[in-house]
Design an enzyme around this catalytic site. Structure first.
Site, mmCIF file in Angstrom:
data_model
loop_
_atom_site.group_PDB
_atom_site.id
_atom_site.type_symbol
_atom_site.label_atom_id
_atom_site.label_comp_id
_atom_site.label_asym_id
_atom_site.label_seq_id
_atom_site.Cartn_x
_atom_site.Cartn_y
_atom_site.Cartn_z
ATOM 1 N N LYS A 31 0.819 -1.483 -0.098
ATOM 2 C CA LYS A 31 0.185 -0.072 -0.279
ATOM 3 C C LYS A 31 0.649 1.212 -0.200
ATOM 4 O O LYS A 31 2.228 1.228 1.238
ATOM 5 C CB LYS A 31 -1.012 0.093 1.452
ATOM 6 N N GLY A 32 0.135 2.248 -0.602
ATOM 7 C CA GLY A 32 1.135 3.434 -0.796
ATOM 8 C C GLY A 32 0.400 4.608 0.306
ATOM 9 O O GLY A 32 -0.145 4.094 0.965
ATOM 10 N N SER A 33 0.837 5.744 -0.611
ATOM 11 C CA SER A 33 0.083 7.010 0.357
ATOM 12 C C SER A 33 -1.308 7.572 -0.226
ATOM 13 O O SER A 33 -1.785 7.804 0.890
ATOM 14 C CB SER A 33 0.883 8.361 -0.044
ATOM 15 N N ASP A 146 10.536 11.582 -7.458
ATOM 16 C CA ASP A 146 11.614 10.482 -6.429
ATOM 17 C C ASP A 146 11.464 8.866 -6.213
ATOM 18 O O ASP A 146 11.312 7.895 -5.659
ATOM 19 C CB ASP A 146 9.349 9.930 -5.590
#
Length: 427
Positions: A31-33, A146
């Site tokens: 899962k990410g932001s 990023d």
């Protein structure tokens, strides 16, 4: 988390858009932001992919739609051996989906946390593969913004793949990006400067700085600067101007020379082009064609007997998630059935009451439904498989992308829905 498997291969209409029903959901892996990731198998071809899915309402409420749309816009124009490539994008009532290459070797952050000690030759190989990826992105006018161990995935043979383009910038040659974006410990000094002394902006060299920080961290297990997420802009600039990077004596002089050039404060003097990397003495022995074709054996091969990710992602999806993905089909079918039942049973008075309730609800949610409708209309549907089968259509799309790109301003903010969500925020 997947349902029962059928031995019979389903047949889908080749003209039908790919959708959620075309995939077998196997298990959650991350899962990410915003958004979660699971392993899926396409039912007709049996090919395995990673599927990222993002809840529409949450994206609207958190003002993240712009980033999702930007990521789609960027990824549909990219395809490279050292990127995590987009294959399909589609939506349903609840979620937006991105189906990408499946990399089961885990990300470099995971391996750092597992106390893997990367040897110099291994990191040298990573630097070369990532340099080819950054050169390709530069040719497509993309600043990733990023690059860090978390966003570098390994395949089962140990080759790197760059992922996560949700804060990438699309820029024209004569334009520069100016917004502050990225993960602070990996951000180049010039990203901070517009907020300190009014500098004009930055370009592709910021990704090469991040490459240097990443390589240093892989080798030493810590970053060269004590910059954290809560470090202020002024404090970061002070650190860059006052702190000298320490290089262990055990590292080869060639490696140190390369890292010094990648971590040069001045972007004009920094190594930031593939041609410069290829002529750098430390990399003189590299067969770059062999690197691009993945013919060189990686120094670190991920464990094939494990998933190389945090197992709690699966438990969270199964136990804590209020709307688990594997129950989506039943959930949406039940909702549709209930709506039909409600519509058929409502009399005039009930209909009036329901309309009043809906009006109150939408007003309270700050026109949430209006935003959700905009997301549905503006969402970018994509099918790389279909484009690869129809080169003419793919060329037409590339031309359209180029024309659209020419309209872009700073950081690629050219999409209608992007502009709309930049102007208003549903809290």
């Amino acid at each position: 988390m997947g349902g029962s498997h059928s031995h019979k291969t389903p047949v889908f209409d080749e003209n039908e858009d790919v959708n959620f029903d075309h995939f077998q959901i196997l298990r959650a892996i991350g899962k990410g932001s915003f958004g979660k990731v699971c392993i899926v198998q396409k039912k007709d071809s049996k090919k395995m992919y990673a599927m990222k899915y993002m809840n529409k309402q949450q994206c609207v409420e958190r003002n993240e739609v712009r980033n999702v749309f930007k990521e789609l816009q960027v990824m549909q124009g990219l395809e490279h051996p050292f990127l995590v490539n987009l294959w399909y994008s589609f939506q349903d009532e609840e979620d937006m989906f991105m189906v990408v290459d499946l990399l089961l070797g885990g990300d470099l952050r995971y391996h750092l946390q597992q106390n893997v000690h990367f040897k110099e030759e291994t990191v040298k190989h990573y630097i070369c593969e990532l340099a080819l990826a950054l050169d390709y992105l530069q040719s497509r006018h993309v600043i990733h913004r990023d690059i860090k161990p978390d966003n570098i995935l390994l395949d089962d043979r140990g080759h790197v793949h760059v992922t996560d383009f949700n804060i990438a910038a699309l820029v024209k040659k004569e334009k520069q990006a100016t917004s502050i974006a990225g993960t602070k410990p990996y951000m180049a000094p010039e990203i901070f400067h517009p907020f300190v002394n009014g500098c004009t902006g930055y370009l592709f060299a910021v990704d090469w700085w991040s490459l240097g920080i990443t390589a240093y961290e892989l080798l030493k297990g810590q970053r060269p600067y004590e910059i954290r997420s809560n470090t202020s802009v002024n404090e970061a600039v002070h650190i860059f101007n006052s702190v000298s990077i320490s290089y262990p004596s055990s590292w080869s002089s060639g490696l140190v020379s390369l890292l010094r050039k990648l971590l040069t404060i001045s972007s004009e003097q920094r190594l930031s082009r593939l041609a410069d990397m290829q002529t750098f003495p430390y990399l003189a022995d590299i067969n770059w064609d062999a690197v691009l074709e993945k013919k060189l054996t990686a120094g670190f091969i991920p464990n094939k007997g494990q998933l190389n990710c945090d197992p709690t992602f699966e438990l969270e999806e199964m136990i804590l998630e209020s709307k688990p993905l594997h129950k989506k089909k039943k959930r949406l079918a039940k909702k549709l059935k209930e709506n039909r039942k409600d519509n058929s049973s409502l009399n005039g008075s009930q209909e009036k009451n329901r309309s009043h309730w809906n009006f109150t609800r939408f007003a309270k949610n700050g026109h949430l439904q209006q935003h959700l409708d905009t997301v549905r209309k503006e969402f970018i549907v994509f099918n790389r498989e279909r484009l690869n089968q129809n080169p003419g259509q793919a060329q037409q799309k590339c031309t359209a992308d180029k024309m659209e790109h020419q309209k872009e301003g700073d950081d690629g903010k050219n999409n209608n829905v992007i502009r709309q969500f930049a102007r208003s925020h549903v809290s």
